[in-house]
Design a protein around this motif. Structure first.
Motif, PDB file in Angstrom:
ATOM      1  N   ARG A 175       0.825  -1.204   0.000  1.00 11.09           N
ATOM      2  CA  ARG A 175       0.000   0.000   0.000  1.00 11.09           C
ATOM      3  C   ARG A 175       0.861   1.257   0.000  1.00 11.09           C
ATOM      4  NH1 ARG A 175      -4.905  -0.796   4.174  1.00 11.09           N
ATOM      5  NH2 ARG A 175      -3.416   0.070   5.658  1.00 11.09           N
TER       6      ARG A 175
ATOM      7  N   ILE B  66       0.149   5.179   0.572  1.00 10.76           N
ATOM      8  CA  ILE B  66      -0.882   6.111   1.039  1.00 10.76           C
ATOM      9  C   ILE B  66      -0.480   7.530   0.655  1.00 10.76           C
ATOM     10  CG2 ILE B  66      -2.096   6.994   3.071  1.00 10.76           C
ATOM     11  CD1 ILE B  66      -1.337   4.220   4.376  1.00 10.76           C
TER      12      ILE B  66
ATOM     13  N   ASP C 287      -1.481  -1.197  -3.980  1.00  9.70           N
ATOM     14  CA  ASP C 287      -2.763  -0.520  -3.805  1.00  9.70           C
ATOM     15  C   ASP C 287      -2.491   0.955  -3.510  1.00  9.70           C
ATOM     16  OD1 ASP C 287      -4.287  -2.892  -4.061  1.00  9.70           O
ATOM     17  OD2 ASP C 287      -3.818  -3.408  -1.990  1.00  9.70           O
TER      18      ASP C 287
ATOM     19  N   VAL D 206      -3.708   4.306  -2.080  1.00  9.47           N
ATOM     20  CA  VAL D 206      -4.692   4.647  -1.048  1.00  9.47           C
ATOM     21  C   VAL D 206      -4.728   6.162  -0.841  1.00  9.47           C
ATOM     22  CG1 VAL D 206      -5.391   4.298   1.358  1.00  9.47           C
ATOM     23  CG2 VAL D 206      -4.241   2.446   0.099  1.00  9.47           C
TER      24      VAL D 206
ATOM     25  N   GLN E 126     -10.865  -1.213  -3.478  1.00  9.95           N
ATOM     26  CA  GLN E 126     -10.245   0.102  -3.288  1.00  9.95           C
ATOM     27  C   GLN E 126     -10.261   0.460  -1.814  1.00  9.95           C
ATOM     28  OE1 GLN E 126      -8.862   2.650  -5.489  1.00  9.95           O
ATOM     29  NE2 GLN E 126      -8.262   3.354  -3.452  1.00  9.95           N
ATOM     30  N   THR E 127      -9.078   0.790  -1.289  1.00  4.06           N
ATOM     31  CA  THR E 127      -8.974   1.258   0.090  1.00  4.06           C
ATOM     32  C   THR E 127      -8.892   2.779   0.088  1.00  4.06           C
ATOM     33  OG1 THR E 127      -7.808  -0.756   0.754  1.00  4.06           O
ATOM     34  CG2 THR E 127      -7.635   1.141   2.215  1.00  4.06           C
TER      35      THR E 127
END
Length: 857
Positions: A440, A442, A472, A474, A510-511
């Protein structure tokens, strides 16, 4: 059990035992400690009386010293005050340990029922059991440990607390006395600021000693209770980790420190495996398992004590050999000791070779800077830098998503280099621990779709391929304005051809991270809560429109003013309009040690979150999905609260008050974090640069806790004056979300005490400002008591109230000393050496006050 009985149990098991064991301090073989402990009760009583009489701190301190001939010289007085601080710091540790040791006995007031009760009902109700099993097939709770400094215990002190808890459970007085001696000798402060790797090592203690045992244990318990085949249930309990990966505003986090932390997490995990494996090998001495056990012995040992620089993911090999041992035991040895092997299999299945997912976080401005640097350095990108810098639409359209590596110069900005290096490093981390080791990225302060699309292109310019982009992205929305734009940003992304294809490859998941702390600092308590709730409804609707599996990741700190408090009740009351298939939240500082610091407390709190997620879907209360009218009422109240808070923020004395009368400046002198107190260090203080933790901590040291209540009273008064009180009353009685907001506000107010700073009302500069703050507190208290039909704050939570008040009483002398030192620096002309001493005294008091606060604010 009746409330009065619970209070009686708390009094006997916590307060009485604390007083009993507190006396052991006086028996310690340290003369200065005994002398301080003898005088402390008189000093505490003197402070309490002075606060009741609204005396200034210097009057309280000086009148106390006037009673003792030995404290005539200033040096002797300062020495005494430092010893009081050290003594109270250790009393706070003792209180923590006593309270935690009584965890099982005292019980909890927030009894929505723990997981075991739900499972028992399910075993008697086949339809309920079927619903729970279906929910468990794709449900998870992810706890993300952060290094945010909301508690200041160094690692050795945390270990002493843990040992004290065990000794107190057994009433082992001789061992308790030895541990208190150790505590008396152990320093509470770091001589130097910790590095990101130091912070990671400190938090890894909880991974090794708590989460390693508890996470797999709960997973195993659920498998057995619900009779769900292991292969049908995804990982229920996940762990995340920010130290070493969170570089937002922290220039001390580099690609090198990220690599060190990733390697350390793997090494610690294998040492846990090795300890368990030694038990397995000691018991399994039968024929047929030698080859597998020897291979595992070498693998666990080498990874524990001779780790390679770039290891590979060995999870499959470990599981293959453990399962082979399990088969031999079942088929040839009547399953003898097979449970030991199954336990290790469960742990390896849960933690793999990575232990916890290492999140990477950086501010959007740095990512844009990196993108622009590569565009400017490489004309072959064919991008018009002027156009994409000034037009969001143009940037979204121009990003080519090309797959070729672009280089950088060694003299480029350090943060640009770090961004590109960590993007490259993620490949190595995934190679050694699988995708779950670090997946991830962010984006803090995410304001537009191109913040994510541009980062995606940075990965492709760093050698990643679109079809192999196992990352991912974020977005983190945190200010009130960002939260209001979040839905539009995500709609743009979901409808973007390249990003939609990426989401599909990522399992259509989706985060989205929603930050509470900065929205509280930005818009006040009620507006922050409502903005996040409203954004969740809008984001859920758009995700469902595009058939996206939405995961909310909540940046919630320990205190209510930073989104903490009764967190599980928030998740149990989200209603039908909010995606709640997965629960993800940050835990930090005192939240980690108070709620997850021992296996018992961790198991209880994790099970509460699991239950909240299950209940919110299969047994939702009708009142938890708000009606249009209810939303309208809360929205109007939030705007009234917001107006009140903005007027406070814009007051010319707002920051000056905090800088002058709170220990805000001294926070930078406290060696508790690798992260600076504010962004843009060295420049004049601006509210937007001040970190939310520093903001909340400063108010809590004043015992005013403005971020946790300011504006709420004004909004409730407005509702009553506009004939909306019946709606507000109904909301409190029917909406779990709204009730939790109000109850958490009560907690913040219970930890406030304007009597401590009542002397400020006479200050020529700040007197009116202080009275404005106090008036809003009294107004909020009046209306909250009316709304909750209570005669005192937290009346429905007597144990928590008693705990808070006991802690506040312990630290009152620290606050008196702190404010005395602040006013001495303000009002007296001191030498440079004397100024340094008083600044140090202020810094030292901060530790004890924060540590005693647990869910501080």
């Amino acid at each position: 059990m009746k409330i009065s009985q619970k209070q009686s149990v708390f009094h006997n098991e916590v307060l009485t035992r604390f007083d009993l064991y507190k006396s052991l301090f006086l028996t310690l073989p340290f003369q200065r400690v005994k002398h301080t402990g003898t005088i402390l009760p008189f000093f505490s009583t003197h402070c309490e009386k002075g606060v009741d009489e609204h005396l200034a701190p210097e009057d309280i301190i000086e009148s106390f010293f006037g009673q003792y001939e030995q404290y005539v010289q200033e040096e002797d007085r300062i020495d005494f005050l430092f010893r009081i601080v050290q003594y109270i710091e250790r009393q706070v540790v003792l209180f923590d340990a006593v309270e935690d040791s009584a965890f099982q006995t005292v019980g909890h007031t927030d009894e929505s029922g723990i997981l075991q009760g739900l499972f028992q009902r399910a075993n008697d109700n086949p339809e309920l059991k079927k619903k729970i099993v279906n929910k468990l097939r794709d449900f998870s709770v992810r706890l993300v440990l952060t290094a945010h400094p909301t508690q200041f215990y160094p690692g050795p002190v945390l270990a002493i607390i843990n040992d004290l808890i065990d000794a107190l459970k057994r009433n082992d007085v001789s061992n308790i006395q030895l541990l208190l001696q150790q505590l008396g000798k152990t320093p509470f402060i770091n001589k130097q600021k910790p590095t990101p790797v130091d912070e990671a090592a400190s938090l890894a203690w909880f991974l090794e000693n708590v989460f390693y045992k508890v996470a797999s244990g709960i997973q195993s318990k659920i498998d057995q209770e619900m009779e769900v085949p292991i292969e049908e249930v995804k990982q229920l309990i996940e762990l995340g980790f920010w130290p070493g990966g969170d570089r937002d505003g922290n220039p001390n986090v580099t690609a090198e420190s990220t690599k060190k932390v990733a390697n350390m997490l793997r090494t610690i995990l294998f040492r846990c495996y090795y300890r368990d494996f030694r038990i397995v090998k000691r018991r399994i001495t039968f024929r047929g398992t030698e080859k597998n056990l020897d291979l595992l012995q070498d693998l666990f040992y080498e990874n524990s004590f001779n780790p390679k620089d770039n290891p590979t993911d060995d999870t499959a090999i470990i599981l293959e050999n453990l399962n082979a041992v399990k088969d031999v035991l079942n088929n040839q040895h009547d399953g003898l000791f097979v449970e030991l092997v199954e336990d290790l299999i469960r742990k390896v299945t849960t933690f793999g070779c990575y232990f916890t997912t290492l999140d990477i976080r950086q501010d959007s401005s740095i990512l844009r800077q990196t993108f622009n640097y590569l565009v400017e350095r490489h004309p072959e990108t064919n991008l018009n830098l002027v156009q994409i810098q000034h037009s969001e639409e143009e940037k979204e359209k121009q990003i080519p998503f090309t797959e070729y590596a672009l280089g950088y110069d060694e003299d480029a900005d350090k943060l640009v280099i770090d961004t590109l290096q960590v993007i490259d490093l993620l490949k190595d981390i995934q190679r050694s621990g699988s995708e779950r080791a670090a997946q991830r990225f962010i984006i803090s302060n995410c304001q537009q779709a191109s913040d994510i699309l541009g980062l995606m292109q940075l990965f492709l310019w760093s050698g990643w391929k679109q079809d192999g982009l196992t990352i991912d992205f974020v977005p983190l929305f945190e200010t009130v304005d960002d939260l209001s734009r979040a839905a539009d940003v995500m709609r743009t992304l979901y409808s973007h051809k390249t990003y939609a294809a990426h989401i599909k490859r990522r399992g259509n998941k989706q985060t989205i991270m929603l930050g509470f702390s900065d929205s509280t600092k930005d818009g006040g308590y009620l507006m922050a809560n409502w903005s996040i709730y409203k954004a969740k409804i809008e984001l859920t609707a758009i995700a469902r429109e595009y058939d996206v599996d939405l995961v909310f990741f909540d940046g919630r700190g320990g205190p209510p003013a930073r989104g903490g408090g009764k967190t599980q009740r928030f998740y149990a009351s989200m209603g039908k309009e909010i995606a709640n298939e997965h629960i993800q939240l940050t835990i930090q500082g005192q939240t980690i040690s108070s709620q997850y610091g021992s296996p018992e407390t961790a198991q209880y709190n994790i099970e509460q979150l699991l239950q909240a997620g299950i209940i919110s879907e299969i047994q939702q209360r009708e009142g938890d999905t708000l009606t249009a009218k209810q939303k309208e009422v809360i929205d109007q109240m939030a705007h009234e609260s917001h107006r009140k808070f903005l007027a406070l923020r814009k007051h010319p004395l707002f920051l000056k008050y905090l800088e002058t009368l709170s220990p805000l400046k001294q926070l930078s002198d406290v060696n508790i974090s690798s992260r600076p107190v504010k962004r843009n260090s060295g420049k004049e203080l601006r509210l937007e640069d001040l970190r939310a933790i520093s903001f909340v901590t400063s108010w809590s040291q004043l015992k005013q806790n403005i971020p946790g209540f300011y504006g709420v009273g004004t909004s409730l008064q407005w509702a009553e004056e506009n004939n909306l009180w019946s709606y507000v009353k109904n909301l409190y009685e029917s909406s779990g979300m709204f009730k939790t907001i109000i109850d958490n506000c009560m907690m913040s107010m219970t930890k406030s005490n304007f009597d401590i700073t009542s002397y400020m009302q006479y200050d020529a500069t700040f007197g009116e400002f202080w009275m404005m703050l106090r008036d809003e507190y009294e107004l909020t208290k009046k209306y909250i008591l009316k709304l909750s039909n209570s005669s005192m704050l937290m009346e429905d939570y007597p144990i928590e109230r008693a705990s808070i008040l006991a802690r506040e009483k312990i630290v009152l002398p620290l606050l008196t000393i702190q404010h005395y030192a602040i006013r001495t620096l303000l009002n007296k002309k001191l030498s440079e050496d004397k100024e340094a001493i008083y600044r140090k005294l202020i810094a030292r008091t901060i530790y004890g006050v924060v540590n005693a606060g647990r869910n501080l604010a």
